[in-house]
Scaffold this motif. Structure first.
Motif, PDB file in Angstrom:
ATOM      1  N   GLN A  23       0.804  -1.224   0.000  1.00  0.00           N
ATOM      2  CA  GLN A  23       0.000   0.000   0.000  1.00  0.00           C
ATOM      3  C   GLN A  23       0.832   1.268   0.000  1.00  0.00           C
ATOM      4  O   GLN A  23       0.390   2.310  -0.468  1.00  0.00           O
ATOM      5  CB  GLN A  23      -0.952  -0.007   1.194  1.00  0.00           C
ATOM      6  CG  GLN A  23      -2.188   0.832   0.939  1.00  0.00           C
ATOM      7  CD  GLN A  23      -3.040   0.966   2.184  1.00  0.00           C
ATOM      8  OE1 GLN A  23      -3.469  -0.026   2.756  1.00  0.00           O
ATOM      9  NE2 GLN A  23      -3.257   2.197   2.611  1.00  0.00           N
TER      10      GLN A  23
ATOM     11  N   GLN B 167       3.610   1.490  -1.622  1.00  0.00           N
ATOM     12  CA  GLN B 167       4.360   1.555  -2.877  1.00  0.00           C
ATOM     13  C   GLN B 167       3.722   2.581  -3.798  1.00  0.00           C
ATOM     14  O   GLN B 167       2.518   2.853  -3.722  1.00  0.00           O
ATOM     15  CB  GLN B 167       4.344   0.187  -3.592  1.00  0.00           C
ATOM     16  CG  GLN B 167       5.043  -0.907  -2.829  1.00  0.00           C
ATOM     17  CD  GLN B 167       6.516  -0.664  -2.700  1.00  0.00           C
ATOM     18  OE1 GLN B 167       7.229  -0.650  -3.680  1.00  0.00           O
ATOM     19  NE2 GLN B 167       6.981  -0.429  -1.481  1.00  0.00           N
ATOM     20  N   LEU B 168       4.529   3.110  -4.684  1.00  0.00           N
ATOM     21  CA  LEU B 168       4.032   4.115  -5.618  1.00  0.00           C
ATOM     22  C   LEU B 168       2.890   3.566  -6.464  1.00  0.00           C
ATOM     23  O   LEU B 168       2.981   2.502  -7.043  1.00  0.00           O
ATOM     24  CB  LEU B 168       5.180   4.573  -6.532  1.00  0.00           C
ATOM     25  CG  LEU B 168       4.830   5.800  -7.386  1.00  0.00           C
ATOM     26  CD1 LEU B 168       4.666   7.032  -6.530  1.00  0.00           C
ATOM     27  CD2 LEU B 168       5.878   6.019  -8.448  1.00  0.00           C
ATOM     28  N   ARG B 169       1.826   4.339  -6.515  1.00  0.00           N
ATOM     29  CA  ARG B 169       0.705   4.071  -7.415  1.00  0.00           C
ATOM     30  C   ARG B 169       0.013   2.739  -7.160  1.00  0.00           C
ATOM     31  O   ARG B 169      -0.412   2.058  -8.091  1.00  0.00           O
ATOM     32  CB  ARG B 169       1.155   4.190  -8.882  1.00  0.00           C
ATOM     33  CG  ARG B 169       1.601   5.600  -9.228  1.00  0.00           C
ATOM     34  CD  ARG B 169       2.094   5.719 -10.637  1.00  0.00           C
ATOM     35  NE  ARG B 169       1.015   5.607 -11.592  1.00  0.00           N
ATOM     36  CZ  ARG B 169       1.165   5.196 -12.853  1.00  0.00           C
ATOM     37  NH1 ARG B 169       2.355   4.844 -13.285  1.00  0.00           N
ATOM     38  NH2 ARG B 169       0.155   5.146 -13.664  1.00  0.00           N
ATOM     39  N   PHE B 170      -0.139   2.370  -5.891  1.00  0.00           N
ATOM     40  CA  PHE B 170      -0.911   1.187  -5.530  1.00  0.00           C
ATOM     41  C   PHE B 170      -2.347   1.610  -5.258  1.00  0.00           C
ATOM     42  O   PHE B 170      -2.601   2.430  -4.374  1.00  0.00           O
ATOM     43  CB  PHE B 170      -0.302   0.524  -4.289  1.00  0.00           C
ATOM     44  CG  PHE B 170      -0.994  -0.755  -3.890  1.00  0.00           C
ATOM     45  CD1 PHE B 170      -0.879  -1.896  -4.675  1.00  0.00           C
ATOM     46  CD2 PHE B 170      -1.776  -0.822  -2.743  1.00  0.00           C
ATOM     47  CE1 PHE B 170      -1.517  -3.077  -4.308  1.00  0.00           C
ATOM     48  CE2 PHE B 170      -2.416  -1.995  -2.369  1.00  0.00           C
ATOM     49  CZ  PHE B 170      -2.282  -3.134  -3.166  1.00  0.00           C
ATOM     50  N   ASN B 171      -3.259   1.067  -6.004  1.00  0.00           N
ATOM     51  CA  ASN B 171      -4.676   1.391  -5.820  1.00  0.00           C
ATOM     52  C   ASN B 171      -5.299   0.401  -4.859  1.00  0.00           C
ATOM     53  O   ASN B 171      -5.077  -0.808  -4.970  1.00  0.00           O
ATOM     54  CB  ASN B 171      -5.404   1.340  -7.155  1.00  0.00           C
ATOM     55  CG  ASN B 171      -4.915   2.425  -8.081  1.00  0.00           C
ATOM     56  OD1 ASN B 171      -4.881   3.585  -7.711  1.00  0.00           O
ATOM     57  ND2 ASN B 171      -4.489   2.037  -9.269  1.00  0.00           N
ATOM     58  N   PHE B 172      -6.091   0.916  -3.928  1.00  0.00           N
ATOM     59  CA  PHE B 172      -6.629   0.043  -2.893  1.00  0.00           C
ATOM     60  C   PHE B 172      -7.962   0.556  -2.384  1.00  0.00           C
ATOM     61  O   PHE B 172      -8.154   1.763  -2.254  1.00  0.00           O
ATOM     62  CB  PHE B 172      -5.630  -0.042  -1.725  1.00  0.00           C
ATOM     63  CG  PHE B 172      -6.155  -0.806  -0.549  1.00  0.00           C
ATOM     64  CD1 PHE B 172      -6.481  -2.142  -0.679  1.00  0.00           C
ATOM     65  CD2 PHE B 172      -6.364  -0.182   0.675  1.00  0.00           C
ATOM     66  CE1 PHE B 172      -6.980  -2.854   0.411  1.00  0.00           C
ATOM     67  CE2 PHE B 172      -6.873  -0.885   1.760  1.00  0.00           C
ATOM     68  CZ  PHE B 172      -7.175  -2.231   1.621  1.00  0.00           C
TER      69      PHE B 172
END
Lengths: 450, 450
Positions: free
Chosen positions: A172, A174-179
């Motif tokens: 979560q 990390q860069l550009r992790f969608n959640f």
């Protein structure tokens, strides 16, 4: 030298995946935070006690070579048995005569899978609680029961660690992790119906029992020991019948006598169960990407869904089946490629089943009690009978086939539109078996072609 | 004995909130992970360097008594100046003649607000990095620069710690916390246009400049020192013009010469800026609840939005304004009540502005260059002129009023539908100023009444 692969979580998905990976000759370790519960009475932890195996699950077990071992632990359910408020029941088949979903206890199933994984040579590490994961180099720090820490650096790391996945938590940031994590307004509590005094099942053992009451419901699934595991779904708050309004034994009795009177008569342990078992919440999670740097999320860790389509475990098993197919195709030399192909191909399907599961609460708790819904189901069953390939009901596409969930979802939306139109006929109750079925099918074909 | 209240984060929102709370006589501490950047050159950190203050922001500053102090730091922008591919420009006013949004440097604005908070008696604790928050008892563990730890137990805790909020992270593992983080496909990079050789602005200083190019765009905002801060928005990947396809100085030059030739001529530091400044991602976050147990999320910590409506800071300031109003009304004895009222009332509005911000990328990067869009804007401006109260364009409702965002959103949807219909006239380009404007307004009123 065998390639090493580490799994987090020895639940149903982690255990099955370990079997697959061992069969591909990999050196598999599983790290699990719990004690080895195989020697204990129950795994507890407020998780749902019964699962319903359907086609996708069986297919994955078959490929892993353990279908036959699992079968004796299951109890087929050929349809829903609906209990109305007066104690009347009626039966709605799930599909054709021989089609069923199979009730199985989570605990014994997990034991079986884990035994099998161990027998195949997977190394099991219990009481390893993940404290931190460094995604960049796949370094996992565990805490052990004695308070010490242990650090493992994985070559390939897979998080099969469920809806509250530690690996996903690490992703979560990390860069550009969608959640997305989303709790629904309902919670649940496990209850039970013991065998009848004569030692037999207290109700029809070949059905999933539902007491649909609109904003809430009770369900029951049969067990091998002739008991039923019941699950009560109530809103947490905001309604007369809700968890916040149940304060004591008297309130519990009141709710059951008023709304589930026939079940109440079969539940001698109701008050004790209600007090002892936790009220659990229901979460839906979606995320993307599932893979970073030779690490992968799978099963609930990648897509936790609410239980109303009975597909959480089946979907997770299908994940394993598909991942194994990619390992078969691309080998174990390029995990990045395998993981990338896996997430790209699979994500639209898990999005679809998460959505279907969310939508299905209304179907289970409300629609199934509606006479017009029953007519609708009959029309759909007739269509399926007349055009077995051209019209497959959505429930059957999801439950009795391995069609992609996203495709089932799209076809289901078209069917829904056409059926909404059909049901607008004010005389449908009288006319339903005299409809122009060819024309209904034609409408779907036209809509599908657009 | 004054009541103690602790804020996490000394950014724009935390600083303004501290001023408000000090004025209510509370004992306010702010904990900030960064060094005291007021003594340094720049705050950096890849954050957007320029903000655009609009009505809601000004209103909040006024109530805090610092409007007049801020004004000298701002540069009004009365509209967009669109730059086409041939170097032609044209001007689109944002609203009426005297309506503007105000460019201000984040860094100097934050210094000003923080100085003011300190002058009002807020205690500032820099270089306090949150390591852990125990939500149950509001115990925050900080790490200090010397490696030591410090634990603070708050009576009341407010997270004004931005899009990657530590407090929100702690909330996330609380029961039934809903959360979504979503990165968009575009990233951005800050660039600059220095003053012209004669020392003056190199372009029109009273406009927000846009080079709309469909899937990507460049924008520029004026600074007090007569430079412009530019922001380049490109897709990360998947398009010809994207960050993944820019590998070296030559690629940068190529993209700017091809697509932003007039800007390129004004950017002597382009290559250096491009190399030095990070490529940053753009996140949207939504969550609920915002409060647990006398702790509250506010500003970006509760709702981080993409920058395309210029409302992130304004919305955060409006949060402070509204929260202060509730403190005024309910006092400081029942924070639970104040926080509960705040989240319930405010959440629909921040959802609306998050959505509008997401949608507005298409308007800024694509529509503004479309002649039909310009006709549409002219019709809307005429409607506003004719019916100043009955028809207020969406942009004006958001930017030049303090109408609830959710209401603006709903009205905007109705206007959009009516305008879509109006624009279907194939001769609209010729006829636009001869339309039956009364009738257009009537359609909105009818739709609004449904």
């Amino acid at each position: 030298m065998k390639e090493k692969i580490d799994l987090l979580g020895a639940g149903l998905i982690g255990s099955l995946l370990a079997i697959y990976l061992r069969k591909r000759g990999l050196d598999v370790s599983i790290y699990e935070k719990r004690k080895d519960w195989r020697k204990m009475d129950s795994s507890g932890e407020g998780r749902s006690i019964n699962m319903a195996l359907s086609f996708r699950g069986w297919k994955a077990l078959e490929k892993a070579g353990i279908r036959e071992k699992v079968l004796p632990y299951t109890q087929p359910m050929y349809g829903r048995r609906i209990h109305d408020e007066h104690g009347n029941t009626f039966f709605q088949p799930y599909g054709k005569d021989n089609q069923a979903i199979y009730s199985i206890s989570r605990n014994s199933f997990n034991k079986l899978l884990l035994d099998e994984a161990e027998a195949q040579g997977a190394r099991l590490h219990f009481e390893h609680k993940v404290e931190h994961v460094q995604v960049g180099n796949r370094e996992v720090r565990f805490s052990l029961p004695d308070g010490s820490a242990k650090t493992v650096r994985s070559e390939v790391l897979i998080g099969s660690d469920g809806a509250y996945s530690s690996l996903r938590n690490a992703f979560q940031s990390q860069l550009r992790f969608n959640f997305k994590q989303q709790y629904i307004s309902h919670g649940y509590k496990e209850l039970s119906i013991p065998p009848a005094p004569n030692g037999d099942f207290a109700m029809d053992p070949n059905a999933l029992h539902i007491w649909p009451r609109g904003k809430f419901m009770l369900i029951a699934l049969p067990n091998l020991d002739k008991s039923f595991t019941c699950t009560l779904f109530l809103p947490f708050e905001g309604y007369k019948v809700s968890f916040e309004n149940i304060h004591d034994d008297q309130d519990v009795d009141q709710v059951f006598k008023t709304h589930f009177n026939d079940a109440h008569a079969l539940m001698p342990n109701l008050l004790k169960d209600f007090r002892r078992n936790p009220t659990a919440a229901l979460i839906n999670t979606e995320c993307y990407p599932w893979t970073e740097n030779n690490a992968l999320l799978i099963g609930d860790a990648a897509h936790a869904m609410v239980p109303f389509y009975g597909q959480g475990m089946n979907c997770g098993f299908e994940d394993c089946y598909i991942l194994d197919g990619l390992v078969e195709k691309y080998g174990t030399f390029s995990w990045d490629l395998v993981f990338e192909k896996f997430q790209k191909g699979r994500k639209p399907d898990t999005d679809a089943i998460c959505q279907l599961a969310m939508d299905n609460f209304v179907e289970m708790s409300d629609n199934v009690a509606d006479p017009k819904f029953l007519i609708r189901k009959k029309i759909e069953a007739r269509l399926h009978e007349l055009f077995p390939k051209e019209w497959v009901p959505l429930y059957s596409m999801v439950t009795f086939s391995d069609m992609k969930y996203s495709e089932a979802y799209a076809i289901g939306k078209i069917q829904e539109k056409v059926m909404d139109q059909v049901m607008r006929d004010p005389l449908i109750t009288q006319n339903w078996d005299r409809l122009d079925y060819e024309d209904i099918l034609h409408q779907v074909e036209v809509a599908g072609a657009v």
